[in-house]
Design a protein around this motif. Sequence first.
Motif: not given
Length: 261
Positions: A100-101, A103-105
């Motif tokens: 998730e991290a 994909r976000r950053y």
Amino acid sequence: MRYEHVYAIPAYKDSPYLEDCIRSLKGQTCPSPVILCTSTPSAYIRGLAENYGIPLHVREGKSGIKEDWNFAYAMADGEFVTIAHQDDVYHKDYGARLREAARRYKDMTVFTTDYVIIKDGRLITGDAMLWVKRLLRLPLRIPALRDKTWGKLLPLMFGNSICCPATTYNKGRIGEPLVDSPFQFALDWDTLDRLACRDGRFVCEERPLLYYRVHSGAATKACMEDDRRSREERAMFSRYWPEALVRLLMRGYRAAYKEYD
């Protein structure tokens, strides 16, 4: 084929906790490949690799933390690599939160999480040192600071608040080798200091997604007994602070050593 993420376990001798580590990685809600790497091959390690269908890579030469970690990192064919410590257990959602991290950053070079301590079969969650480290990691939870050099260095200047086995590295952006340090204990701290000065973002998921085992056979205990830990931590503090403050910080750090008594 390159995977998005790989867990690489640098297995050393016949740890009685290795199977628990493997099971925690194989039981992730968001699975990633797991590999075993060792410079101390044995029937025990080979048997676990076979039982769990895990590739085993054997390194020739003398065992050493830096050499074993770099070998495991090199053998992991993944964009992101977690050097999974054989004595520790990973929460089932570790991999999911990492993805998730990521994909976000898109510029994330280092991902880490909070952790709890396992000692004598007990979970220790309210230890004062754990709360201090959570406070020190605060800049890594603030999006505006995570990609700033000083924001990445702040969690390291008063001690290494980033738990090594809870950390995943973006191999695609960092390259090889991961560890290029003269230290034997503080090599993870030294590595993070180097990475903090490069482009990229450090991200902390402040949830306890690792169970960090403290026991008498740990490498940390051995480094304490011959004073390597004290010497190397003093050298790290000296990068940031004058000698008078280094002495003060070392007093506080020595109190933390009691965890290993």
